[in-house]
Design a protein around this motif. Structure first.
Motif, PDB file in Angstrom:
ATOM      1  N   GLY A  78       0.823  -1.206   0.000  1.00 29.84           N
ATOM      2  CA  GLY A  78       0.000   0.000   0.000  1.00 29.84           C
ATOM      3  C   GLY A  78       0.854   1.251   0.000  1.00 29.84           C
ATOM      4  O   GLY A  78       2.045   1.205  -0.324  1.00 29.84           O
ATOM      5  N   PRO A  79       0.262   2.364   0.401  1.00 27.76           N
ATOM      6  CA  PRO A  79       1.003   3.626   0.446  1.00 27.76           C
ATOM      7  C   PRO A  79       2.031   3.604   1.589  1.00 27.76           C
ATOM      8  O   PRO A  79       2.023   2.700   2.424  1.00 27.76           O
ATOM      9  CB  PRO A  79      -0.093   4.663   0.729  1.00 27.76           C
ATOM     10  CG  PRO A  79      -1.143   3.893   1.456  1.00 27.76           C
ATOM     11  CD  PRO A  79      -1.116   2.515   0.852  1.00 27.76           C
ATOM     12  N   ASN A 116      -4.704  12.670  -2.503  1.00 25.86           N
ATOM     13  CA  ASN A 116      -6.099  13.066  -2.635  1.00 25.86           C
ATOM     14  C   ASN A 116      -6.755  12.032  -3.543  1.00 25.86           C
ATOM     15  O   ASN A 116      -6.188  10.963  -3.767  1.00 25.86           O
ATOM     16  CB  ASN A 116      -6.238  14.515  -3.135  1.00 25.86           C
ATOM     17  CG  ASN A 116      -5.725  14.726  -4.544  1.00 25.86           C
ATOM     18  OD1 ASN A 116      -5.510  13.791  -5.311  1.00 25.86           O
ATOM     19  ND2 ASN A 116      -5.505  15.983  -4.887  1.00 25.86           N
ATOM     20  N   ASP A 117      -7.918  12.328  -4.077  1.00 26.29           N
ATOM     21  CA  ASP A 117      -8.639  11.338  -4.897  1.00 26.29           C
ATOM     22  C   ASP A 117      -7.985  11.040  -6.237  1.00 26.29           C
ATOM     23  O   ASP A 117      -8.319  10.055  -6.884  1.00 26.29           O
ATOM     24  CB  ASP A 117     -10.081  11.795  -5.130  1.00 26.29           C
ATOM     25  CG  ASP A 117     -10.914  11.725  -3.858  1.00 26.29           C
ATOM     26  OD1 ASP A 117     -10.509  11.006  -2.931  1.00 26.29           O
ATOM     27  OD2 ASP A 117     -11.955  12.399  -3.808  1.00 26.29           O
ATOM     28  N   SER A 120      -5.991   2.605   5.631  1.00 29.46           N
ATOM     29  CA  SER A 120      -6.473   3.432   6.740  1.00 29.46           C
ATOM     30  C   SER A 120      -5.768   4.784   6.688  1.00 29.46           C
ATOM     31  O   SER A 120      -4.547   4.843   6.509  1.00 29.46           O
ATOM     32  CB  SER A 120      -6.195   2.733   8.071  1.00 29.46           C
ATOM     33  OG  SER A 120      -6.912   1.514   8.139  1.00 29.46           O
ATOM     34  N   TYR A 121      -6.548   5.850   6.868  1.00 28.90           N
ATOM     35  CA  TYR A 121      -5.985   7.195   6.740  1.00 28.90           C
ATOM     36  C   TYR A 121      -6.755   8.188   7.601  1.00 28.90           C
ATOM     37  O   TYR A 121      -7.779   7.862   8.207  1.00 28.90           O
ATOM     38  CB  TYR A 121      -5.993   7.634   5.276  1.00 28.90           C
ATOM     39  CG  TYR A 121      -7.359   7.647   4.637  1.00 28.90           C
ATOM     40  CD1 TYR A 121      -8.165   8.781   4.687  1.00 28.90           C
ATOM     41  CD2 TYR A 121      -7.854   6.526   3.971  1.00 28.90           C
ATOM     42  CE1 TYR A 121      -9.418   8.795   4.092  1.00 28.90           C
ATOM     43  CE2 TYR A 121      -9.098   6.536   3.369  1.00 28.90           C
ATOM     44  CZ  TYR A 121      -9.871   7.673   3.436  1.00 28.90           C
ATOM     45  OH  TYR A 121     -11.111   7.686   2.855  1.00 28.90           O
ATOM     46  N   GLU A 140      -8.963   1.801  -1.730  1.00 26.24           N
ATOM     47  CA  GLU A 140      -8.384   2.763  -2.666  1.00 26.24           C
ATOM     48  C   GLU A 140      -7.975   2.031  -3.931  1.00 26.24           C
ATOM     49  O   GLU A 140      -7.159   1.109  -3.884  1.00 26.24           O
ATOM     50  CB  GLU A 140      -7.186   3.494  -2.049  1.00 26.24           C
ATOM     51  CG  GLU A 140      -7.593   4.537  -1.042  1.00 26.24           C
ATOM     52  CD  GLU A 140      -6.470   5.510  -0.696  1.00 26.24           C
ATOM     53  OE1 GLU A 140      -5.354   5.405  -1.235  1.00 26.24           O
ATOM     54  OE2 GLU A 140      -6.737   6.386   0.146  1.00 26.24           O
ATOM     55  N   LYS A 141      -8.556   2.461  -5.053  1.00 27.14           N
ATOM     56  CA  LYS A 141      -8.268   1.836  -6.341  1.00 27.14           C
ATOM     57  C   LYS A 141      -6.779   1.909  -6.682  1.00 27.14           C
ATOM     58  O   LYS A 141      -6.223   0.981  -7.251  1.00 27.14           O
ATOM     59  CB  LYS A 141      -9.068   2.517  -7.454  1.00 27.14           C
ATOM     60  CG  LYS A 141     -10.553   2.291  -7.371  1.00 27.14           C
ATOM     61  CD  LYS A 141     -11.257   3.046  -8.486  1.00 27.14           C
ATOM     62  CE  LYS A 141     -12.752   3.026  -8.289  1.00 27.14           C
ATOM     63  NZ  LYS A 141     -13.453   3.834  -9.283  1.00 27.14           N
ATOM     64  N   THR A 142      -6.159   3.034  -6.343  1.00 27.07           N
ATOM     65  CA  THR A 142      -4.747   3.238  -6.662  1.00 27.07           C
ATOM     66  C   THR A 142      -3.881   2.096  -6.137  1.00 27.07           C
ATOM     67  O   THR A 142      -2.957   1.657  -6.800  1.00 27.07           O
ATOM     68  CB  THR A 142      -4.250   4.575  -6.063  1.00 27.07           C
ATOM     69  OG1 THR A 142      -5.098   5.619  -6.526  1.00 27.07           O
ATOM     70  CG2 THR A 142      -2.817   4.857  -6.442  1.00 27.07           C
ATOM     71  N   PHE A 143      -4.200   1.615  -4.935  1.00 30.09           N
ATOM     72  CA  PHE A 143      -3.396   0.572  -4.298  1.00 30.09           C
ATOM     73  C   PHE A 143      -4.061  -0.799  -4.365  1.00 30.09           C
ATOM     74  O   PHE A 143      -3.462  -1.803  -4.005  1.00 30.09           O
ATOM     75  CB  PHE A 143      -3.089   0.954  -2.845  1.00 30.09           C
ATOM     76  CG  PHE A 143      -2.355   2.258  -2.737  1.00 30.09           C
ATOM     77  CD1 PHE A 143      -1.018   2.347  -3.118  1.00 30.09           C
ATOM     78  CD2 PHE A 143      -2.990   3.398  -2.281  1.00 30.09           C
ATOM     79  CE1 PHE A 143      -0.336   3.554  -3.040  1.00 30.09           C
ATOM     80  CE2 PHE A 143      -2.312   4.605  -2.199  1.00 30.09           C
ATOM     81  CZ  PHE A 143      -0.988   4.684  -2.580  1.00 30.09           C
TER      82      PHE A 143
END
Length: 108
Positions: A20-21, A90-91, A58-59, A50-53
């Motif tokens: 993840g991030p 951000n989104d 969790s944030y 989150e689609k990106t990951f």
């Protein structure tokens, strides 16, 4: 330590799974003046896919306070120093991870 984010942006929890991030992390400079008591604590985060990951992450949005208990070893005032690493998104995009040095003056 209090972090405040601009609207639409968020930073990640200290507890993000691999893949993840970049998770938020604190590194404290060792000192003979104090010891850390336990781990850095955070409030309950928002958890969302989150689609990106391609995973749930969790944030925190708007603001968050991370807390670290410290035990002073003497009656003298001291300074706690360290580094905070975090990533903000951000989104539509993420900024590269950043490291920020911090200094907190403590009095007994």
């Amino acid at each position: 330590m209090k972090a405040t984010m601009q609207a639409g942006w968020h930073i990640y929890s200290q507890h993000v799974k691999d893949g993840g991030p970049i998770k938020t992390s604190f590194t404290f400079t060792k000192s003979p003046s104090f010891t850390l008591v336990g781990k850095t604590v955070e409030p309950k985060p928002i958890t969302h896919f989150e689609k990106t990951f391609g995973m749930d992450v969790s944030y925190f949005e708007k603001e968050v306070v991370f807390t670290q208990k410290i035990k002073l070893k003497s009656a003298k005032a001291t300074t706690v120093k360290g580094t905070l690493e975090f990533m903000t998104c951000n989104d539509s995009k993420c900024l590269p991870p950043d490291n920020v040095n911090f200094t907190v003056a403590l009095a007994k």
